[in-house]
Design an enzyme around this catalytic site. Structure first.
Site, short mmCIF file in Angstrom:
data_model
loop_
_atom_site.label_atom_id
_atom_site.label_comp_id
_atom_site.label_asym_id
_atom_site.label_seq_id
_atom_site.Cartn_x
_atom_site.Cartn_y
_atom_site.Cartn_z
CE LYS A 180 -22.56 -28.14 6.38
NZ LYS A 180 -21.06 -28.21 6.22
CB CYS A 289 -20.80 -37.59 21.14
SG CYS A 289 -21.76 -38.86 20.36
N1 LIG Z 1 -21.64 -35.04 19.53
C1 LIG Z 1 -20.92 -35.40 18.50
O1 LIG Z 1 -21.07 -36.50 17.92
C2 LIG Z 1 -19.92 -34.47 17.96
C3 LIG Z 1 -19.50 -33.40 18.70
N2 LIG Z 1 -18.57 -32.56 18.15
C4 LIG Z 1 -18.16 -31.39 18.87
O2 LIG Z 1 -18.10 -30.28 17.96
C5 LIG Z 1 -16.80 -29.72 17.99
C6 LIG Z 1 -16.36 -29.18 16.64
O3 LIG Z 1 -16.59 -30.19 15.67
P1 LIG Z 1 -17.34 -29.78 14.39
O4 LIG Z 1 -17.56 -30.88 13.42
O5 LIG Z 1 -16.68 -28.52 13.86
O6 LIG Z 1 -18.77 -29.47 14.99
P2 LIG Z 1 -19.70 -28.31 14.51
O7 LIG Z 1 -20.83 -28.33 15.42
O8 LIG Z 1 -18.97 -27.04 14.34
O9 LIG Z 1 -20.16 -28.80 13.03
C7 LIG Z 1 -21.09 -29.83 12.90
C8 LIG Z 1 -21.86 -29.56 11.61
O10 LIG Z 1 -22.55 -28.33 11.71
C9 LIG Z 1 -22.20 -27.47 10.62
N3 LIG Z 1 -22.27 -26.07 11.04
C10 LIG Z 1 -21.28 -25.30 11.53
N4 LIG Z 1 -21.76 -24.07 11.81
C11 LIG Z 1 -23.09 -24.07 11.50
C12 LIG Z 1 -24.15 -23.10 11.57
N5 LIG Z 1 -23.94 -21.87 12.00
N6 LIG Z 1 -25.39 -23.46 11.16
C13 LIG Z 1 -25.63 -24.72 10.72
N7 LIG Z 1 -24.66 -25.67 10.62
C14 LIG Z 1 -23.42 -25.35 11.02
C15 LIG Z 1 -20.81 -27.92 10.28
O11 LIG Z 1 -20.49 -27.54 8.96
P3 LIG Z 1 -18.91 -27.24 8.63
O12 LIG Z 1 -18.12 -28.37 9.16
O13 LIG Z 1 -18.85 -27.15 7.15
O14 LIG Z 1 -18.58 -25.98 9.32
C16 LIG Z 1 -20.95 -29.43 10.40
O15 LIG Z 1 -21.57 -29.97 9.26
C17 LIG Z 1 -15.91 -30.85 18.45
O16 LIG Z 1 -14.79 -30.31 19.08
C18 LIG Z 1 -16.81 -31.57 19.45
O17 LIG Z 1 -16.77 -30.92 20.68
C19 LIG Z 1 -18.07 -32.71 16.87
C20 LIG Z 1 -18.47 -33.80 16.15
C21 LIG Z 1 -19.41 -34.77 16.64
C1 LIG Z 2 -22.14 -39.42 17.51
C2 LIG Z 2 -21.81 -40.52 18.44
C3 LIG Z 2 -21.53 -41.83 17.83
C4 LIG Z 2 -21.30 -42.90 18.86
C5 LIG Z 2 -20.77 -44.14 18.29
C6 LIG Z 2 -20.53 -45.24 19.29
O1 LIG Z 2 -20.38 -44.97 20.50
O2 LIG Z 2 -20.49 -46.36 18.83
#
Ligand SMILES: NC(=O)C1=CN([C@@H]2O[C@H](COP(=O)(O)OP(=O)(O)OC[C@H]3O[C@@H](n4cnc5c(N)ncnc54)[C@H](OP(=O)(O)O)[C@@H]3O)[C@@H](O)[C@H]2O)C=CC1
Ligand SMILES: CCCCCC(=O)O
Length: 486
Positions: A180, A289
């Site tokens: 997903k 991240c």
């Molecule tokens: N650590 C990392 O690598 C990342 C951190 N982030 C953080 O997350 C924030 C928002 O980014 P975003 O991508 O929206 O991250 P989210 O955590 O909102 O989404 C990540 C995934 O989880 C899904 N999701 C959302 N709500 C639910 C739920 N209730 N139950 C299960 N799955 C769910 C999303 O689906 P859908 O998108 O369809 O809602 C997506 O596939 C960023 O601002 C950042 O702070 C974001 C990306 C990567």
């Molecule tokens: C979700 C985090 C990805 C890290 C990718 C990188 O630092 O190369």
């Protein structure tokens, strides 16, 4: 495979077939560089669609686990070859869909190819140990076995690498997968799934269900036949998923946010430290991240470092990731664009000094462009020093000693990646021992995960499991201890 910007209706992939959602509704994916450009529609799937995928995965996994690791690996090698052949098209889709510059998107897609090949090779490596029994007539050994059906929930910031560094180990160790993806990067994910389809994996082994996270992601977290869920994304969503899966006795792994420090000691090569702050903090528009967001500088070199940093940051070209001259693309989503603006306002309100950028970059296409922002006089209690912004914002903080720098670096809830620039071995050894981070990097930027090494954070950044490299085996398998007598 053909990447076009025409409006395409991308389907789910369940039991080896592309299919529309029962809802007959779609979600649209648009370009952050040009929000009026429609990349395509993906399925707004329902719990019924997910149920079909779980049933297909259960049936597919029963056969898949009986194949040898080498046979599974040969199919992953095929997927890698197909993805490599379509690299340019997949990368272009990624840039159009989430804004990452084309060189970064090509690099990420190549990393996806390498990940597939790494885990394809895992199919020929040992999956247990012989352990001497106290009964000399017995044979005792451990044997790793698959979990069953694995749910994979991924974010938009690495739409090829993250799904693959979860799916490839899940598959090689004999599990079936349901992916997903984040809706904002679902078209790119569909292009990756097309490579699996073309490689001819058995029906049901890999499934792809798009839709709202609160429906399909939540459905995976809740489903009793989804033995394990692996997630990367925000802390809010990740912690909710972890609690949901734990409540039903499932296995889960969460990789979440970071507030990564870059320490600059007064004995280091300042130009290298400046380059690392810019590359590690601002590449991918700060949406990794592992990006640096706090730059902690010893007072003796603080003004010199700041001057060098501002000179370099002012040269950054913000624009469409498809254009060759662009160094930094748009924020990936409208929400992220607004979030970054919100934090810049908060930083100023709380007394930090905005010494560069942070202004919106106007464009005819109304893309989500914003200048990199550099704040000075940041203190640890400020919001922009504590909360993940996930955007191109650097917070400069001044310290007297390295001991103070490490203490400040640890003064956050997160613990993902951390760097120090120093030539002093005592500073380096203290940093390695005392920093609270899963990735500890010396004279190198905080970003730059290598696929063959364990990846994950501490504290609020992670559920303490590790991804990638051999470490992935721990999550995607469980263990039998066999005692055999003739
Ligand atoms: N650590 C990392 O690598 C990342 C951190 N982030 C953080 O997350 C924030 C928002 O980014 P975003 O991508 O929206 O991250 P989210 O955590 O909102 O989404 C990540 C995934 O989880 C899904 N999701 C959302 N709500 C639910 C739920 N209730 N139950 C299960 N799955 C769910 C999303 O689906 P859908 O998108 O369809 O809602 C997506 O596939 C960023 O601002 C950042 O702070 C974001 C990306 C990567
Ligand atoms: C979700 C985090 C990805 C890290 C990718 C990188 O630092 O190369």
């Amino acid at each position: 495979m053909s990447v076009t910007t025409e409006t395409q209706n991308y389907l789910n992939y369940i039991n080896g077939k592309w299919s529309e959602s029962e809802s007959s509704e779609q979600l649209k994916s648009t370009s952050p560089a040009n929000p009026s450009e429609l990349l395509g529609h993906v399925q707004a799937s329902t719990k019924q669609d997910l149920e079909k995928a779980v049933e297909a995965a259960k049936a597919g996994q029963k056969k898949w686990k009986k194949q040898s690791g080498a046979e599974r690996g040969n199919l992953l090698f095929k997927v890698a070859d197909i993805l490599e052949k379509n690299l340019d098209e997949v990368a272009e889709t990624m840039t159009r869909e989430m804004g990452k510059t084309l060189p970064e998107a090509k690099g990420e897609t190549a990393r996806g190819v390498a990940i597939l090949r790494y885990y394809a090779g895992e199919g020929m490596r040992k999956d247990g140990d012989v352990i001497p029994s106290t009964d000399r007539s017995a044979l005792m050994f451990s044997k790793r076995v698959p979990l069953g059906v694995v749910g994979v929930i991924t974010p938009w910031n690495f739409p090829v690498a993250i799904p693959l560094w979860k799916m490839a180990p899940a598959l090689i160790y004999g599990n079936a997968v349901i992916l997903k993806p984040a809706t904002e990067a679902a078209v790119t994910a569909a292009k990756v799934i097309e490579c699996f389809d073309q490689a001819g994996l058995p029906e049901g082994v890999i499934n792809f269900v798009t839709g709202k996270g609160s429906v399909i992601g939540q459905g995976l977290a809740e489903h009793k036949d989804v033995t394990a869920v692996t997630f990367t994304g925000s802390n809010a969503t990740g912690n909710h998923i972890g609690q949901t899966v734990a409540a039903r006795g499932g296995k889960y792994q969460l990789e979440m946010g970071g507030k990564n420090p870059l320490i600059v000691a007064d004995d280091c090569d300042l130009d290298l430290a400046v380059d690392a702050a810019i590359s590690g903090g601002l590449k991918s528009t700060g949406q990794k991240c592992t990006c640096s967001s706090r730059v902690i500088v010893q007072e003796g070199v603080y003004d010199q470092f700041k001057q060098k940093l501002l000179e370099k940051v002012s040269e950054i070209n913000v624009g469409d990731g498809l254009e060759e001259q662009t160094w930094m693309g748009p924020c990936a989503t409208k929400e992220q664009y607004e979030t970054v603006q919100k934090y810049i306002e908060i930083g100023q309100k709380e007394g930090a000094e905005l010494v560069y950028g942070g202004r919106l970059v106007q464009s005819d296409s109304k893309g989500y462009y914003i200048e990199p922002a550099v704040f000075d006089q940041v203190t640890s209690s400020m919001t922009i020093a504590q909360e993940e912004i996930f955007g191109p914002v650097l917070a400069l903080m001044k310290v007297e000693t390295i001991e103070e720098a490490i203490e400040l670096a640890n003064d956050v809830d997160f613990g993902l990646s951390a760097s120090i620039f120093s030539k002093n071995i005592n500073h380096i050894l203290s940093f390695i021992d005392d920093i609270e981070a899963g990735l500890v990097r010396i004279n190198s930027e905080t970003a730059g995960v290598e696929l063959q090494a364990p990846f994950g954070g501490m504290k609020a950044s992670s559920s303490y499991s590790r991804e990638q490299g051999e470490a992935a085996k721990e999550f995607f398998t469980t263990m039998k201890t066999v005692f055999l007598k003739g």
